[in-house]
Structures are given as structure tokens and as C-alpha cells.
Design an enzyme around this catalytic site. Structure first.
Site, PDB file in Angstrom:
ATOM      1  N   HIS B 217       0.807  -1.211   0.000  1.00 36.69           N
ATOM      2  CA  HIS B 217       0.000   0.000   0.000  1.00 36.69           C
ATOM      3  C   HIS B 217       0.841   1.263   0.000  1.00 36.69           C
ATOM      4  O   HIS B 217       0.324   2.354  -0.120  1.00 36.69           O
ATOM      5  CB  HIS B 217      -0.993  -0.040   1.167  1.00 36.69           C
ATOM      6  N   SER B 221      -0.134  -1.279  -6.314  1.00 39.70           N
ATOM      7  CA  SER B 221       0.015  -2.541  -7.028  1.00 39.70           C
ATOM      8  C   SER B 221       0.683  -2.347  -8.368  1.00 39.70           C
ATOM      9  O   SER B 221       0.501  -1.316  -9.019  1.00 39.70           O
ATOM     10  CB  SER B 221      -1.364  -3.161  -7.270  1.00 39.70           C
ATOM     11  N   LYS B 245     -14.508  -8.627  -7.556  1.00 43.31           N
ATOM     12  CA  LYS B 245     -13.778  -9.488  -8.481  1.00 43.31           C
ATOM     13  C   LYS B 245     -12.983 -10.553  -7.710  1.00 43.31           C
ATOM     14  O   LYS B 245     -12.952 -11.731  -8.097  1.00 43.31           O
ATOM     15  CB  LYS B 245     -12.842  -8.648  -9.344  1.00 43.31           C
ATOM     16  N   ASP B 246     -12.355 -10.140  -6.606  1.00 49.62           N
ATOM     17  CA  ASP B 246     -11.600 -11.100  -5.793  1.00 49.62           C
ATOM     18  C   ASP B 246     -12.533 -12.177  -5.230  1.00 49.62           C
ATOM     19  O   ASP B 246     -12.182 -13.354  -5.194  1.00 49.62           O
ATOM     20  CB  ASP B 246     -10.908 -10.389  -4.624  1.00 49.62           C
ATOM     21  N   GLU B 289       5.867 -33.945   0.021  1.00 53.04           N
ATOM     22  CA  GLU B 289       4.638 -33.413  -0.559  1.00 53.04           C
ATOM     23  C   GLU B 289       4.966 -32.688  -1.863  1.00 53.04           C
ATOM     24  O   GLU B 289       6.073 -32.182  -2.045  1.00 53.04           O
ATOM     25  CB  GLU B 289       4.004 -32.432   0.417  1.00 53.04           C
TER      26      GLU B 289
END
Lengths: 255, 423, 212
Positions: B217, B221, B245-246, B289
Site C-alpha cells: 500500500h 500494485s 472481483k476477488d 509433498e
């Protein structure tokens, strides 16, 4: 184009990695008609589970424990409370200490664990030519393609090829890794048990039934899981649709 | 953050009263409400939010599991099975947690490769990137220790193999390993300390995630074009545009997650972990894994001892070499912002880098496949080639591209690029 | 740009209140449709979160093996008249006292006396408290079975051992906050709101009992 690549990569990672990690073993056999419990909508066949329990009880339980199961669990393969109590009371368990400080024997109750054939691993090995019969509670989940593997082991006893040197006390099995297995063929012939529902107890039928019983024992909540999964995924699909509509209507006017 | 904010009128007197004294609502409004965000994100930008949701799911399900779990070598296996069989919905919470680890790594790996493709690590976002790599390292430690807790065969042998990596350290290696174990093998003291750390580390991750977002922030972005927003026309307020949207992206991700949890819960696991740990018998194929496989392949690709010429004195044993390479592969990510100094961020305008990016991704995926194979024959050779290509990407390709690559012309602004695309 | 939602020429869902119809000529109908979508999206999310939260909460209840173990059997033959034993049931102490005729008489006197009975905080007859103490139709009021947990704040009252204080009513006495219980386990004095609880139990024979 970029999106396409991203999706492709994600799909590759999702699908290919674990498949690469779990290489398929040599040819395993699936019984005719497949397993009723496999697939998205597959459920356990209660009749087969009860027959399979009978095979476990009368054949496998002579050497193999199932420490994670209690008699009360049998209620979910279709036995009623009285039947479960009756099955449990065929066994005795050591309880105690009582008020005098001594251990005592009593008939098993539904809350007791399945009866183990040997008190400990050493005793099990001593009685089985040095080999340890593994606990069967999770055996289907503890082997790759567990159902097919188990069925193939149980039906895989044949005469050893002539050029093969068998170690003393070992038996030839076409599925077992290395082909020499300490366990003698447990389902050596037909009619080792007599099914109360009239099913013919052939070797294959018994192998199929006991495998289904062990699959249930390893994953008793499978039916709940699939049922809940269908609801969860339908809910999420609807929710994704609504959020997509919300996103579309919000972004449409943005130029 | 609070000092220079002007109080906002939220319409609700209670909220206004609180906000005047503790401006949390103003802060939320500033950072998540009106926060100007480039308007041209594609769906790859959803994975930050998805990873955040996964962290929350893991903490919530882990908390519930911890309430039923007992860290004791004699009890842990059966206690986990008790959760699976007797605790109401215990199987669900455990499968959510088990598969959640994999899904968390999927989200984070997509997030990382998105950053690599669009140059999100470049100035002024170097610290943001480094905090992200730190989160990945913490996640690996957490996942590794969590995998030990059910005390199955893979738990035990995975713990043995990975802790033994530290024995490669010259002189003090064995002492360190004994200290890590709290004994002379992986045993009860190891299990209890792993449980304590497995409980602690997610909250450390949460803290670093907070810093990661704080740093985000400050710089704002990055975006698919890799150019900074120049005016209000280039951005939209974070909410509702990106919250909605997220959430859509999260829903789609959860569908895939649910498909695993409900229909293939053990697909990403290993059957051997349903056999109780046995220190006397090693399973034939020890495989970590899937999310560790590329690193595992790099570890095993170093197969020779480096000696002083004409003597038998080993400078770097193959064991130490493998460990150094594996940690080096992560170190590459830490120093990446200074290896790739091209002023153009997005691979869209870097035709050569774009090709090498896809090659790098292919190398990483191939390494993943090799990590699952037995270390012999052709697999070792492929691993070695891919390990070389992995390091070459960072140490040779990127510096050379800085010098010789001719980037395509950048669009003047995000807004104009979108308009040009629409025509 | 004071209004955060007025970026460029966009028509966000709250735009019409600020700008009127000029900028967004065709969205009067759209607006209500969009609100509907937003409200249904938000409610789906809320419902979904609630549904997911439920199994997490439900895991904390007693598990199936805990429920399966919730019975205890005790042999009563060694207990002499006037003696008491404490046994464990579901992690809690259960008091079993073989009452003397005097104990029973004391308790039943309250049953028969209207004023005394009405002054009880938790009105319950002694006959009701021992009504499960029967075998083959034979009543055995000497056996008083109770959960030995004070109904005030969960301490274990005294009165089981012969040397214990039994309180003012010759029953049990909780030392934590001074609750006095009588020989039927009824609260008579002190802060506890209820009588000592009577669990479900059955006599399997005249001197064998199963609790739960």
C-alpha cells in the site's frame, strides 16, 4: 493468450504432479463390475460390507487386528443395536483393575475395540514365522489403489514359476512386490464362510466382499463426504455465478 | 497511517465516535475502500486475495484440529484417526486442513509466477517481494512440521531426511541435528517441538503478510502493463471493483478446493502416511509433498564430491553441495530484484524475457516431476540439466537480457492502452 | 475528485444519486437489477460463511467414542448401611449412599410436612429422588444415587467419608460457598440453586447398578 497459458500451467500442476508422485503399480485386477464405492456417486453396498465383515471375522481376524474399529461402528454397516451387542459379546476383554486390584475378564461391549488376535507385535511375529500381519483398519488407504491392490493380493496366489527360488515359508503371489509373501493364501478355496443371504462364497466373491468391508473401515465417512460435497459444490457454483454477475454489472460501465 | 487522515463521515454516529478516537474505519476506507488500484488487472491478480483466504482457512481449521490433537509418538497416529472417525465433522476439518496446505501452495506459487512474469519485484517493490519470499519460506517450514504431526511413515521419514540436511554443515552439523531432534533420532521431543512451532509459525506468517500488504500500500500494485498509473483515469477504487472481483475468484478457487476435499481428499497425499511411523523400516520411495518436489530434485541433483585436484580432500561433499544448491535456489529469489535490472517490468514488452519466463516455468515443473522419481539413470541427468537451467536463468540469462534485450515501446498510460485494445 | 466513486465517466452502482441521469442514461432499470445481484451475492456469502462455521463449532462437542463410554457398572455388595462410595461417571464423581432408616425417615418427614416441603428451594420428594432404585418391582429407597457436583459452582460436596462434615441437615456440605444438602441430597441452605442431580441409572440385580 497469457490467460490461456496461466490456466494451462495451473491445470498441469494440479493434475500432473501428484500423478507423477504416485506411479501406478504393476497390473492390478479390478473385480467384474468394479467397486460400488468408487466414483462421485459411489456408495458402499451394505450387503457386501456385512458379508465382508463375516470374512474378516472368520478368516482374517485369526492373524490381523483392526485396532481402530469398535463394535459400535458396525451399526453403520447395517447391524441394529441388538445385533451389535450380540457380536460384541462373542468376545471377552480384559478389564480392570477391580476393587480388589485384580484384572478380570468380561464380555465385550459395543464401545470396546475389535478383538486383537495377538497381545503385541512380538507375539504376532512369533506366531507367524517372523512376519508381522499388519493392522487392517487403514489398509485400503495405506496402499496405492488400495481396493484393487487388496483384491489382487487375495486372488493372486498361484504356483511359483519354475525358475523362481522360493524362500522357506514364503508363498508365491503375482501382485505382491517381489512375489514372495509370508501370508499363506487366506482364501484358499470356496465356501470358507457361509453367507446368510444366500450369496455363493466363491474365492472371488469373498475377496471382493472383504475388500469392500476394509474400504469402509478405512474411510467410514465416505458417503457423508460425497453427499456434503455435492451440496457444497452446487452452493459454490451458484455463488460464483452471482459474484460473476455482480462483477460484470459493476465493471460493464467502466470505460 | 493515522496521522494524516482526515476524519470521514460514515453516517453512523457510533462509527463516527469510534473513528474519531481510533481511526480504524478511516484506515479501512483508505486502504481497502477508496485505495486507488490499477484498473487493468487480469485474473492472476486474484491470487493474493485467494492466498489470504487460504491462510485464514488454515488457521481456523488448524485451531480446531489442535484442540483434538495430542503430540505424543504413542498417541498421535491414533488421535488423528480419532478425529477422522469419532469427532463430529472431524474428517471434514482434517481434510480441509490437509488439502488446504496444497491449495495454499498452489495459490502462492501462481502469485509468485505472476510476479515473475509482470516484474512485480522491481523497484520500488523490492522489499514487498522479499517479504513475499520470506512468507514462502515460513510456509515451507510450517507445512513440513505439520506433515510430521500425524506420525505416519512419511511423517517420520520426511522429518528424518529433512532434519538430516543440517548434518551437511561442516564440523557442527551433527551437533545441530542432535539439538534439532532433542535426542539421537526423530522422536517424542522432536514431535512436541514441531507441534509447538507448527502452531506458532502461522501467526508469524500472518504478521509478515501484514507487512507485505503494508509495503504494497506504499508503492501501490503493479499491473499487467507494468507501468505506474498516471492519473485517476488509470485506477479504480479497490472496493467494490476488486473486492467483488476477488470474491468471484475466491469462489472459483473454492470449487476446485472443494472438489479435492470431498471427492479426492487423499489424491495429493501419500498412502504410506496411513501406516503408523516405524523407525525400523523405511518406505521404499520417500517422496515429499508435491510442493517441495522441485527443491527436492535440486537437492538430489548434486551427485559428485568436489575435491582438491590430485588429492582425496573433499571440499564440498555431494551431500553439502545438494543442501547448498537447494538453499541457493531460494536465495536466487531473494536477490532477484538486483539480478534483473531492466527498467521494463512486464514480460509483455520484453519479447526475449517472455520466452525465458516460460522456459523457467517449464524447468520448475520438470524439476517437480523429477523430484517424484527415483534418483537414478535418466532422471538424475534431467534433474541436473534442469538445475543448471534454473540457476542459469537467474545468474546468466537475466543479467545478459539487461544488456542486450530491446524492449517494445511502452504505452503512454493504462487508460490509453485499454482504449487502444478496445478499438 | 472528492467523491471516491466518481472516477472518470464510470457509472458505479451509487452514481445516479450523485450525478442524476445524464451520465448514465440507461441504467434506471439496471440499477435495481444490480442491487438485487449485490444483495443476493452478499447473502450467499453470509450464508456460506455460516454453513462453513457450523462443522468447525460442531467438532468441539463430545465425540462418538466419548458418548459410547458413558455407562458405568458398580457392584454395591460391599457397601454397609450408612456407608457411601464415590465412583467416576463421565468424568464426574457420582455419590452412592446406602442410607440408614433414620436418613430415610428424616428425608421423608419433609415430604409429608406441607410447610417444610414448600420452604424447599427446589421442591422434590424423596420418593421421586430414589424412584429408579427398584429391582424386580422391589423398592430400595436406601440407595441414593446422585451426581456429586454442587449445583452452585461445581465443587464436590463433603459428606461421603464418615469423618466428613455433613452440614446442618445431615446430608452433604459444600465447603466452597457453604451449601447444605439434606439426606435426600436436596438443597436446604446456602447459595446452590438446585438439588444434587440424579443421573439415569438401573439396577441390574439387587446389588449391581449401571449408571448412564
Amino acid at each position: 493468450m497469457n490467460r490461456f497459458f496461466a490456466a494451462l500451467t495451473l491445470a498441469t500442476i494440479l493434475l500432473a504432479f501428484p500423478a507423477g508422485a504416485n506411479e501406478a503399480e504393476s497390473q492390478l485386477r479390478t473385480p467384474q463390475g468394479g467397486w460400488p464405492q468408487s466414483g462421485i456417486f459411489g456408495t458402499y453396498d451394505r450387503g457386501a460390507l456385512q458379508r465382508g465383515f463375516l470374512v474378516y471375522k472368520q478368516v482374517c481376524a485369526a492373524c490381523h487386528s483392526m485396532n481402530l474399529l469398535s463394535f459400535r461402528n458396525l451399526a453403520s454397516i447395517g447391524y441394529n443395536e441388538d445385533e451389535v451387542k450380540a457380536i460384541a459379546s462373542e468376545y471377552t476383554v480384559t478389564d480392570g483393575p477391580n476393587d480388589e486390584g485384580a484384572m478380570f475378564e468380561r464380555p465385550a461391549m459395543p464401545s470396546d475395540r475389535f478383538h486383537a488376535p495377538f497381545p503385541n507385535e512380538k507375539a504376532a511375529r512369533a506366531a507367524n514365522n517372523g512376519a508381522y500381519p499388519p493392522d487392517l483398519s487403514l489398509i485400503v488407504k495405506a496402499r496405492l489403489n488400495g481396493e484393487d491392490y487388496l483384491y489382487s493380493i487375495l486372488t493372486g496366489y498361484t504356483a511359483a514359476p519354475e525358475d523362481m527360488k522360493m524362500m522357506p515359508g514364503m508363498n508365491y503371489n503375482d501382485t505382491y512386490p517381489g512375489h514372495q509373501i509370508a501370508m499363506p493364501s487366506p482364501l484358499s478355496g470356496d465356501d470358507l464362510v457361509s453367507y446368510s443371504d444366500g450369496t455363493k462364497a466363491t474365492k472371488e466373491q469373498m475377496a471382493k466382499d472383504v475388500t469392500q468391508f476394509l474400504a469402509w473401515a478405512a474411510e467410514p465417512h465416505m458417503e457423508d463426504r460425497k453427499r456434503m460435497g455435492a451440496r457444497a459444490i452446487i452452493f459454490l457454483l451458484v455463488m460464483a455465478g452471482i459474484f460473476y454477475a455482480a462483477k460484470r454489472s459493476l465493471w460493464r460501465d467502466l470505460h | 497511517m493515522a496521522g494524516n487522515t482526515t476524519p470521514t463521515d460514515f453516517g453512523n454516529p457510533v462509527i463516527n465516535w469510534i473513528d474519531k478516537r481510533l481511526p480504524v474505519f478511516t484506515m479501512m476506507q483508505k486502504e481497502y475502500g477508496v485505495f486507488p488500484t490499477p484498473r487493468n488487472f487480469n485474473y492472476l491478480w486474484n491470487f493474493g486475495a485467494i492466498a489470504m483466504v487460504m491462510l485464514m482457512v488454515m488457521i481456523a481449521s488448524g485451531l480446531v484440529l489442535a484442540m483434538h490433537y495430542t503430540a505424543d509418538t504413542k498417541l498421535s497416529f491414533n488421535v488423528v484417526e480419532r478425529i477422522m472417525r469419532d469427532v463430529d465433522y472431524g474428517w471434514l476439518v482434517r481434510y480441509i486442513h490437509m488439502n488446504g496446505a496444497s491449495m495454499f501452495f498452489i495459490a502462492v506459487y501462481v502469485h509468485i509466477f505472476r510476479g515473475l512474469y509482470y516484474g512485480s519485484y522491481k523497484q520500488p517493490r523490492e522489499l514487498l517481494w522479499i517479504l513475499g519470499v520470506l512468507i514462502l519460506l515460513l510456509m515451507m517450514a510450517t507445512a513440513f512440521m505439520g506433515y510430521v504431526l500425524p506420525w505416519g511413515q512419511m511423517s517420520f521419514w520426511g522429518a528424518t531426511v529433512i532434519t538430516n540436511l543440517f548434518s551437511a554443515i561442516p564440523l557442527i552439523g551433527d551437533t545441530i541435528v542432535t539439538w534439532l531432534w532433542g535426542g539421537f533420532s526423530v522422536d517424542n521431543p522432536t514431535l512436541t517441538r514441531f507441534f509447538a512451532l507448527h502452531f506458532l509459525l502461522p501467526f508469524v506468517i500472518l504478521g509478515v503478510v501484514f507487512l507485505h500488504i503494508a509495503a504494497l500500500h506504499v508503492s501501490g500494485s503493479n499491473n499487467p502493463l507494468g507501468i505506474e498509473p498516471k492519473s485517476d483515469k488509470d485506477t479504480v477504487p479497490f472496493s467494490p471493483y476488486y473486492t467483488v472481483k476477488d470474491l468471484f475468484g475466491v469462489c472459483v478457487f473454492l470449487i476446485i478446493y472443494a472438489a479435492f476435499v470431498f471427492y479426492a481428499p487423499n489424491y495429493m497425499g501419500h498412502p504410506d502416511n496411513y501406516t503408523p511411523a516405524n523407525p525400523m523400516v523405511t518406505p521404499p520411495h520417500i517422496v515429499p509433498e508435491w510442493y517441495f518436489l522441485p527443491f527436492y530434485a535440486i537437492l538430489r541433483s548434486f551427485t559428485i564430491d568436489i575435491v582438491i585436484p590430485f588429492t582425496d580432500i573433499i571440499i564440498i561433499s555431494s551431500k553439502l553441495g545438494g543442501v547448498l544448491l537447494m538453499f541457493g535456489s531460494i536465495a536466487m529469489m531473494f536477490i532477484l530484484p538486483w539480478l534483473d535490472t531492466s527498467p521494463v517490468r512486464s514480460a509483455r514488452f520484453r519479447p526475449l524475457y517472455q520466452k525465458f519466463f516460460w522456459l523457467h516455468l517449464a524447468v520448475c515443473i520438470t524439476l517437480g516431476f523429477m523430484g517424484a522419481k527415483p534418483p537414478e539413470g535418466i532422471y538424475t541427468v534431467i534433474s541436473q540439466i534442469c538445475t543448471f537451467l534454473y540457476f542459469a536463468h537467474y545468474l546468466i540469462v537475466l543479467p545478459l537480457l539487461n544488456k542486450y534485450e530491446k524492449p517494445l515501446p511502452l504505452p503512454p498510460s493504462i487508460h490509453e492502452a485499454i482504449l487502444a485494445q478496445k478499438k | 475528485m472528492g467523491n471516491p466513486h466518481s472516477h472518470g465517466a464510470q457509472c458505479s452502482h451509487d452514481a445516479p444519486q450523485k450525478h442524476g441521469q445524464e451520465e448514465c442514461p440507461d441504467n434506471g432499470h439496471d440499477e435495481s437489477k444490480r442491487d438485487f445481484i449485490f444483495i443476493s451475492a452478499a447473502s450467499m456469502a453470509a450464508v456460506g460463511t455460516g454453513v462453513v462455521a457450523w462443522p468447525f463449532v460442531a467438532t468441539l462437542g463430545p465425540a462418538k467414542d466419548t458418548l459410547a463410554l458413558s455407562t458405568t457398572e458398580i457392584d454395591l455388595s460391599p457397601i454397609q448401611e450408612g456407608q457411601a462410595v464415590t465412583v467416576m461417571w463421565r468424568g464426574k464423581p457420582v455419590f452412592i449412599r446406602r442410607r440408614t432408616a433414620q436418613d430415610i425417615e428424616l428425608a421423608r418427614k419433609v415430604d409429608g410436612d406441607a410447610t417444610a416441603f414448600n420452604s424447599l428451594r427446589d421442591k422434590q420428594k424423596d420418593t421421586d429422588r430414589v424412584k429408579q432404585s427398584t429391582f424386580g418391582g422391589k423398592e430400595m429407597p436406601q440407595w441414593l444415587v446422585m451426581v456429586g457436583v454442587c449445583t452452585h459452582l461445581g465443587c464436590v460436596p463433603m459428606g461421603q467419608k464418615p469423618t466428613d462434615m455433613r452440614g446442618d441437615f445431615d446430608g452433604w456440605f459444600c465447603p466452597c460457598h457453604g451449601s447444605h444438602y439434606d439426606s435426600a441430597g436436596r438443597i436446604r441452605k446456602g447459595p446452590a440453586p438446585h438439588n444434587l442431580a440424579v443421573p439415569t441409572y438401573t439396577f441390574l440385580s439387587e446389588n449391581r447398578i449401571r449408571i448412564g
